[in-house]
Design a protein around this motif. Structure first.
Motif, mmCIF file in Angstrom:
data_model
loop_
_atom_site.group_PDB
_atom_site.id
_atom_site.type_symbol
_atom_site.label_atom_id
_atom_site.label_comp_id
_atom_site.label_asym_id
_atom_site.label_seq_id
_atom_site.Cartn_x
_atom_site.Cartn_y
_atom_site.Cartn_z
ATOM 1 N N ASN A 38 0.847 -1.186 0.000
ATOM 2 C CA ASN A 38 0.000 0.000 0.000
ATOM 3 C C ASN A 38 0.886 1.241 0.000
ATOM 4 N N SER A 39 0.585 2.210 -0.872
ATOM 5 C CA SER A 39 1.377 3.431 -0.932
ATOM 6 C C SER A 39 0.526 4.619 -0.521
ATOM 7 N N PHE A 40 1.188 5.642 -0.010
ATOM 8 C CA PHE A 40 0.495 6.860 0.400
ATOM 9 C C PHE A 40 1.443 8.042 0.252
ATOM 10 N N ASN A 41 0.907 9.241 0.259
ATOM 11 C CA ASN A 41 1.700 10.446 0.064
ATOM 12 C C ASN A 41 1.755 11.283 1.328
ATOM 13 N N ILE A 42 2.921 11.845 1.585
ATOM 14 C CA ILE A 42 3.123 12.792 2.672
ATOM 15 C C ILE A 42 3.457 14.141 2.051
ATOM 16 N N GLU A 43 2.613 15.132 2.298
ATOM 17 C CA GLU A 43 2.794 16.423 1.646
ATOM 18 C C GLU A 43 3.612 17.402 2.480
ATOM 19 N N ASN A 44 3.482 17.320 3.806
ATOM 20 C CA ASN A 44 4.212 18.253 4.661
ATOM 21 C C ASN A 44 5.689 17.893 4.702
ATOM 22 N N ILE A 45 6.516 18.895 4.905
ATOM 23 C CA ILE A 45 7.948 18.642 4.955
ATOM 24 C C ILE A 45 8.547 19.178 6.247
ATOM 25 N N VAL A 46 9.631 18.547 6.659
ATOM 26 C CA VAL A 46 10.407 19.034 7.789
ATOM 27 C C VAL A 46 11.467 19.978 7.251
ATOM 28 N N ASN A 47 11.521 21.178 7.765
ATOM 29 C CA ASN A 47 12.504 22.151 7.305
ATOM 30 C C ASN A 47 13.866 21.822 7.901
ATOM 31 N N ASN A 48 14.788 21.313 7.074
ATOM 32 C CA ASN A 48 16.082 20.906 7.616
ATOM 33 C C ASN A 48 17.243 21.803 7.186
ATOM 34 N N ASN A 49 17.021 22.697 6.199
ATOM 35 C CA ASN A 49 18.078 23.627 5.763
ATOM 36 C C ASN A 49 19.403 22.902 5.518
ATOM 37 N N PHE A 50 19.358 21.820 4.775
ATOM 38 C CA PHE A 50 20.559 21.021 4.532
ATOM 39 C C PHE A 50 21.586 21.797 3.708
ATOM 40 N N LYS A 51 22.825 21.783 4.178
ATOM 41 C CA LYS A 51 23.925 22.397 3.437
ATOM 42 C C LYS A 51 25.038 21.386 3.203
ATOM 43 N N ASN A 52 25.670 20.961 4.300
ATOM 44 C CA ASN A 52 26.820 20.073 4.154
ATOM 45 C C ASN A 52 26.617 18.682 4.735
ATOM 46 N N ILE A 53 25.858 18.584 5.826
ATOM 47 C CA ILE A 53 25.643 17.261 6.417
ATOM 48 C C ILE A 53 24.314 17.254 7.176
ATOM 49 N N TYR A 54 23.619 16.138 7.071
ATOM 50 C CA TYR A 54 22.308 16.000 7.716
ATOM 51 C C TYR A 54 22.066 14.522 7.975
ATOM 52 N N ILE A 55 21.459 14.217 9.139
ATOM 53 C CA ILE A 55 21.207 12.821 9.506
ATOM 54 C C ILE A 55 19.709 12.587 9.642
ATOM 55 N N THR A 56 19.208 11.612 8.928
ATOM 56 C CA THR A 56 17.840 11.154 9.119
ATOM 57 C C THR A 56 17.895 9.873 9.942
ATOM 58 N N LYS A 57 17.340 9.926 11.144
ATOM 59 C CA LYS A 57 17.376 8.791 12.063
ATOM 60 C C LYS A 57 16.082 7.985 11.969
ATOM 61 N N ASP A 58 16.161 6.749 12.400
ATOM 62 C CA ASP A 58 14.987 5.908 12.665
ATOM 63 C C ASP A 58 14.048 5.795 11.465
ATOM 64 N N ILE A 59 14.588 5.260 10.370
ATOM 65 C CA ILE A 59 13.802 4.982 9.168
ATOM 66 C C ILE A 59 13.410 3.511 9.210
ATOM 67 N N PRO A 60 12.140 3.173 9.385
ATOM 68 C CA PRO A 60 11.752 1.750 9.423
ATOM 69 C C PRO A 60 11.868 1.140 8.032
ATOM 70 N N ASN A 61 12.597 0.041 7.919
ATOM 71 C CA ASN A 61 12.873 -0.468 6.571
ATOM 72 C C ASN A 61 11.743 -1.301 5.972
ATOM 73 N N TYR A 62 10.596 -1.390 6.668
ATOM 74 C CA TYR A 62 9.436 -1.989 5.994
ATOM 75 C C TYR A 62 8.682 -0.935 5.188
ATOM 76 N N LEU A 63 9.113 0.327 5.328
ATOM 77 C CA LEU A 63 8.592 1.416 4.503
ATOM 78 C C LEU A 63 9.681 1.842 3.532
ATOM 79 N N SER A 64 9.293 2.097 2.293
ATOM 80 C CA SER A 64 10.244 2.484 1.264
ATOM 81 C C SER A 64 10.136 3.976 0.991
#
Length: 318
Positions: A38-64
């Protein structure tokens, strides 16, 4: 960790996703549940102001998630981390069918015995609040919720990070229940709440965020009673996944019929020596921490929340 020491920007995807329905602009908004297709869309975004380095933590790998990188200089490293646990009821006929296929003979016998004793000795009822709840009733439940959670963790001598931000959680969750983005499951003895679970809902997934119970009812294994209620509710409402998230416990091991892993993504600028160096150091640090978890050094010999609880109690003593 180095990212904390140098204030490197980061986010916890699983909490942004389920609690706030947001996602980093470093990913495409389309999400696929690999287990149910099942697929779904997420429209809101987290403002991260990425420039040189950024870490996304805790990504469940049953979601793509598909990285959405506009700058060709931006690369990322993927690091496997701790386990997550979930209950998948897709195709399950009823709760008893799930119990028969998941629990061993001893656990099934114990479950039936505990539930029978609980109902025999007390006036038990339960209710899901999903889509509608009166404000006064909501406030009463959250007041009981806080007291039960605090008492339980004092008994465990373990720090609970949710208690300090309880007022904000209470304020933000009320409307989410009305909008069917969250739910409360409550088990009562007469009119007294004795077990409470706060869940967040997204597509065909229910994310179990916080649950607790009255320690005076510990002998009935209230987590198991609550789980049976949840499985019945999920099946009746055509929801496939009950995500128990991270943190190994016997309870999660017993009930989950699918284990997954959390991933970390370390985004960096390949043109920057400093960015590449930090990314490599963070990658190795995460791998080392996971090695310590695999060896039961972190999580068994060394439990951070117990140390925090001990420290805080020493600090407040006169």
């Amino acid at each position: 960790m180095i990212h904390k020491l140098f204030s490197i920007r980061n986010s916890h995807l699983i909490f942004d996703l389920f609690l706030n329905k947001k996602i980093s602009p470093l990913y495409d908004g389309k999400v696929l549940n690999i287990l149910t297709q099942n697929s779904f869309n997420i429209e809101n975004i987290v403002n991260n102001n990425f420039k040189n380095i950024y870490i996304t933590k805790d990504i469940p790998n049953y979601l793509s998630f598909t990285p959405h990188i506009k700058n060709s200089n931006t690369k990322f490293k993927e690091v496997l981390q701790y386990k997550g646990y979930l209950v998948n009821v897709k195709g399950v006929i009823n709760a008893q069918d799930f119990i028969n296929n998941t629990l061993n003979k001893r656990n099934k016998k114990n479950l039936n015995s505990k539930i029978n004793k609980l109902h025999r000795n007390h006036s038990i009822s339960s209710r899901f609040f999903f889509g509608k709840i009166e404000k006064k009733e909501y406030e009463n439940i959250f007041e009981a919720f806080y007291k039960l959670l605090k008492t339980r963790f004092i008994k465990k001598k373990t720090y609970n990070r949710y208690l300090s931000g309880w007022s904000d959680l209470q304020v933000s969750t009320f409307q989410k229940i009305q909008d069917k983005k969250a739910s409360l499951h409550v088990i009562y003895d007469d009119s007294k709440p004795i077990a409470i679970t706060l869940n967040f809902h997204l597509s065909d997934i229910v994310f179990s965020h916080i649950q607790t119970y009255d320690v005076n009812y510990s002998k009935y294994n209230m987590g198991d009673v609550s789980m049976v209620n949840h499985i019945e509710w999920l099946i009746n409402n055509n929801i496939a996944i009950f995500d128990l998230s991270m943190g190994h416990t016997y309870y999660k091991e017993k009930w989950s019929n699918h284990q997954y892993h959390f991933l970390y993504h370390i985004f960096y600028n390949k043109k920057s020596i400093r960015s590449r160096l930090f990314a490599k150091i963070i990658e190795q640090e995460l791998k080392f921490l996971q090695f310590l978890r695999n060896k039961n050094i972190i999580g068994k010999l060394f439990i951070l929340d117990k140390l925090i609880y001990s420290y805080k109690n020493k600090v407040v003593r006169p």
